[in-house]
Design an enzyme around this catalytic site. Sequence first.
Site, PDB file in Angstrom:
ATOM      1  CG  HIS A 308      39.760  28.154 -28.380  1.00 10.40           C
ATOM      2  ND1 HIS A 308      38.673  28.388 -27.586  1.00 10.40           N
ATOM      3  CD2 HIS A 308      39.586  28.872 -29.511  1.00 10.40           C
ATOM      4  CE1 HIS A 308      37.856  29.204 -28.222  1.00 10.40           C
ATOM      5  NE2 HIS A 308      38.379  29.520 -29.382  1.00 10.40           N
ATOM      6  CG  ASP A 366      42.994  31.962 -35.901  1.00 16.33           C
ATOM      7  OD1 ASP A 366      42.659  32.047 -34.708  1.00 16.33           O
ATOM      8  OD2 ASP A 366      42.429  32.583 -36.817  1.00 16.33           O
TER       9      ASP A 366
HETATM   10  C1  SDX Z   1      40.625  32.837 -31.667  1.00 16.87           C
HETATM   11  O1  SDX Z   1      37.578  33.005 -27.825  1.00 16.87           O
HETATM   12  C2  SDX Z   1      37.310  32.612 -29.042  1.00 16.87           C
HETATM   13  O2  SDX Z   1      36.308  32.001 -29.312  1.00 16.87           O
HETATM   14  C3  SDX Z   1      38.341  33.049 -30.067  1.00 16.87           C
HETATM   15  C4  SDX Z   1      38.165  32.489 -31.467  1.00 16.87           C
HETATM   16  C5  SDX Z   1      36.920  33.020 -32.132  1.00 16.87           C
HETATM   17  O3  SDX Z   1      36.449  32.375 -33.067  1.00 16.87           O
HETATM   18  O4  SDX Z   1      36.481  34.145 -31.768  1.00 16.87           O
HETATM   19  O5  SDX Z   1      38.108  31.079 -31.431  1.00 16.87           O
HETATM   20  C6  SDX Z   1      39.315  32.909 -32.364  1.00 16.87           C
HETATM   21  O6  SDX Z   1      41.034  33.815 -31.111  1.00 16.87           O
HETATM   22  C7  SDX Z   1      41.355  31.517 -31.609  1.00 16.87           C
HETATM   23  C8  SDX Z   1      42.656  31.595 -30.750  1.00 16.87           C
HETATM   24  C9  SDX Z   1      43.744  32.177 -31.641  1.00 16.87           C
HETATM   25  N1  SDX Z   1      44.950  32.472 -30.851  1.00 16.87           N
HETATM   26  C10 SDX Z   1      46.097  31.784 -31.027  1.00 16.87           C
HETATM   27  O7  SDX Z   1      46.200  30.794 -31.779  1.00 16.87           O
HETATM   28  C11 SDX Z   1      47.280  32.345 -30.258  1.00 16.87           C
HETATM   29  C12 SDX Z   1      48.017  31.196 -29.530  1.00 16.87           C
HETATM   30  N2  SDX Z   1      47.118  30.682 -28.458  1.00 16.87           N
HETATM   31  C13 SDX Z   1      47.328  31.224 -27.118  1.00 16.87           C
HETATM   32  O8  SDX Z   1      47.695  32.569 -27.075  1.00 16.87           O
HETATM   33  C14 SDX Z   1      46.233  30.778 -26.139  1.00 16.87           C
HETATM   34  O9  SDX Z   1      46.020  29.451 -26.355  1.00 16.87           O
HETATM   35  C15 SDX Z   1      44.897  31.495 -26.120  1.00 16.87           C
HETATM   36  C16 SDX Z   1      45.041  32.954 -25.907  1.00 16.87           C
HETATM   37  C17 SDX Z   1      44.160  31.237 -27.402  1.00 16.87           C
HETATM   38  C18 SDX Z   1      44.067  30.909 -24.996  1.00 16.87           C
HETATM   39  O10 SDX Z   1      44.800  31.040 -23.851  1.00 16.87           O
HETATM   40  P1  SDX Z   1      44.079  30.819 -22.400  1.00 16.87           P
HETATM   41  O11 SDX Z   1      42.978  29.866 -22.489  1.00 16.87           O
HETATM   42  O12 SDX Z   1      43.784  32.168 -21.842  1.00 16.87           O
HETATM   43  O13 SDX Z   1      45.055  30.041 -21.517  1.00 16.87           O
HETATM   44  P2  SDX Z   1      46.480  30.458 -21.129  1.00 16.87           P
HETATM   45  O14 SDX Z   1      47.001  31.498 -22.063  1.00 16.87           O
HETATM   46  O15 SDX Z   1      46.480  30.801 -19.697  1.00 16.87           O
HETATM   47  O16 SDX Z   1      47.246  29.052 -21.382  1.00 16.87           O
HETATM   48  C19 SDX Z   1      47.061  27.970 -20.487  1.00 16.87           C
HETATM   49  C20 SDX Z   1      48.402  27.243 -20.488  1.00 16.87           C
HETATM   50  C21 SDX Z   1      49.542  28.194 -20.144  1.00 16.87           C
HETATM   51  O17 SDX Z   1      50.552  27.414 -19.541  1.00 16.87           O
HETATM   52  P3  SDX Z   1      50.632  27.435 -17.890  1.00 16.87           P
HETATM   53  O18 SDX Z   1      50.749  28.884 -17.474  1.00 16.87           O
HETATM   54  O19 SDX Z   1      49.333  26.790 -17.412  1.00 16.87           O
HETATM   55  O20 SDX Z   1      51.869  26.628 -17.572  1.00 16.87           O
HETATM   56  O21 SDX Z   1      48.684  26.742 -21.805  1.00 16.87           O
HETATM   57  C22 SDX Z   1      49.833  27.381 -22.314  1.00 16.87           C
HETATM   58  C23 SDX Z   1      50.060  28.637 -21.484  1.00 16.87           C
HETATM   59  O22 SDX Z   1      51.426  28.972 -21.461  1.00 16.87           O
HETATM   60  N3  SDX Z   1      49.524  27.713 -23.704  1.00 16.87           N
HETATM   61  C24 SDX Z   1      50.374  27.576 -24.732  1.00 16.87           C
HETATM   62  C25 SDX Z   1      49.649  27.972 -25.870  1.00 16.87           C
HETATM   63  N4  SDX Z   1      48.406  28.351 -25.514  1.00 16.87           N
HETATM   64  C26 SDX Z   1      48.343  28.199 -24.179  1.00 16.87           C
HETATM   65  N5  SDX Z   1      51.655  27.160 -24.798  1.00 16.87           N
HETATM   66  C27 SDX Z   1      52.223  27.140 -26.021  1.00 16.87           C
HETATM   67  N6  SDX Z   1      51.589  27.500 -27.171  1.00 16.87           N
HETATM   68  C28 SDX Z   1      50.307  27.920 -27.123  1.00 16.87           C
HETATM   69  N7  SDX Z   1      49.685  28.297 -28.266  1.00 16.87           N
END
Ligand code: SDX
Length: 431
Positions: A308, A366
């Site tokens: 998140h 989710d």
């Molecule tokens: C919702 O914003 C809100 O409030 C949203 C929400 C709401 O109620 O409105 O809470 C609802 O959207 C919840 C999130 C649902 N999405 C998912 O479950 C999809 C999977 N999650 C990821 O796509 C990700 O975690 C995000 C998009 C939710 C958040 O990503 P960020 O904070 O923008 O951070 P990032 O993508 O840059 O990740 C940081 C690091 C990265 O690694 P590095 O580049 O630092 O080496 O963490 C890793 C990412 O690769 N990472 C993951 C991961 N999520 C982040 N690695 C594996 N699996 C994951 N799910």
Amino acid sequence: MAETNKTATLTIDGQSYELPILSPTAGPDVIDIRKLYAQAGVFTYDPGFTSTASTDSTITFIDGGKGELLHRGYPIDQLAGQSNYLEVCYALLYGDLPSKAQMDDFEARVTNHTMLHEQMVNFFRGFRRDAHPMAIMVGVVGAMSAFYHDSTDISDPWQREVASIRLIAKMPTIAAWAYKYSIGQPFVYPRNDLDYASNFLRMCFSVPAEDYVPDPILSKAMDRIFTLHADHEQNASTSTVRLASSSGANPFACIAAGIACLWGPAHGGANQACLEMLREIGTVDRIPEFIARAKDKEDPFRLMGFGHRVYKNFDPRAKVMKQSADEVLDLLGVENNPVLQVAKELEKAALADPYFADKKLFPNVDFYSGIILEAMGFPTSMFTPIFALSRTVGWISQWKEQLDDPQLKIGRPRQLYKGETLRDYVPIDKR
Ligand code: SDX
């Protein structure tokens, strides 16, 4: 947001600029950069807005480090455990929990706006039967501005109030009809003798040949899912609604824009993507393979339902959702649901893995919601429409707050330009 006597000093090419620091009632201070470009001729740079406050607000507060979520100051676990969705809607819209009389009046207003203009039936029929229900919701909600002309003038507080009630009241009907249309069953009309969640379940699962009386435990679980998704600060879809509204667009167009943004798998589409991932994993013994893929920088695969932007601890909504999952599956006698077993083992394995612990990747809202919705009989294509239905009150509350803000101006970010500088046109025969 209170002015403080604190300032941040920015020095550029030997020239110093004092930027005011504003302090919130909770959360981090903010540096007020509104005059920065005029004073220093520079922009700030923050793609994805990881360090940017786009507005001030009094509606929802999130502490990502503590895994805390408050709506008008009330913690989400207390609201999910002791309140109900319409009461939370009232608090989000009007600032605090209602008295009994206020709640009765609000519930009556919502109940009496649940029907759709009958002409909209033809609008639904314009879609292919295999249209994704989110495509239908984006279209139908946007089209509401063509059916409800008497609540599109945002300069009229009364029209803003009517549009708010209409959207909250009609979203379950729109979502249920999108589902019925996709499975070729006739539309079921709302009934005024049912509560909000029971009405939605009946519109989804009743058929002319046999009525559907929802089990109170399922209605409570549905209501709790609505509550857990109601609002979430300045997330991507809420920011979309605010940006659309800043141009003066009508409320139906703004909410349609929010639905479109929510559809993405990184946001509200994650509940559908999460269940599809759990099903692809299939059995507990394949979990290590998928965890390895999620950690592999060369593999775009991510664990859906994990991570998140704000929560660097457990998403408090996921904790409540997990309890609901156990209750619903126990009621339905599917506590041995293989998908739930994979989910629970995946959660354990991921939380024990340093990669996820170090990056503070925890299950989010989710992760468990899809398991409950599937057990209740919904197809995965209906997961995000249910999220959109629930979030409508959050979008509307934030939309109202922005319109009441005297300093409202159109949102217009700038950029870090990295393209070609000025050059002359070259006729095609000289290229
Ligand atoms: C919702 O914003 C809100 O409030 C949203 C929400 C709401 O109620 O409105 O809470 C609802 O959207 C919840 C999130 C649902 N999405 C998912 O479950 C999809 C999977 N999650 C990821 O796509 C990700 O975690 C995000 C998009 C939710 C958040 O990503 P960020 O904070 O923008 O951070 P990032 O993508 O840059 O990740 C940081 C690091 C990265 O690694 P590095 O580049 O630092 O080496 O963490 C890793 C990412 O690769 N990472 C993951 C991961 N999520 C982040 N690695 C594996 N699996 C994951 N799910």
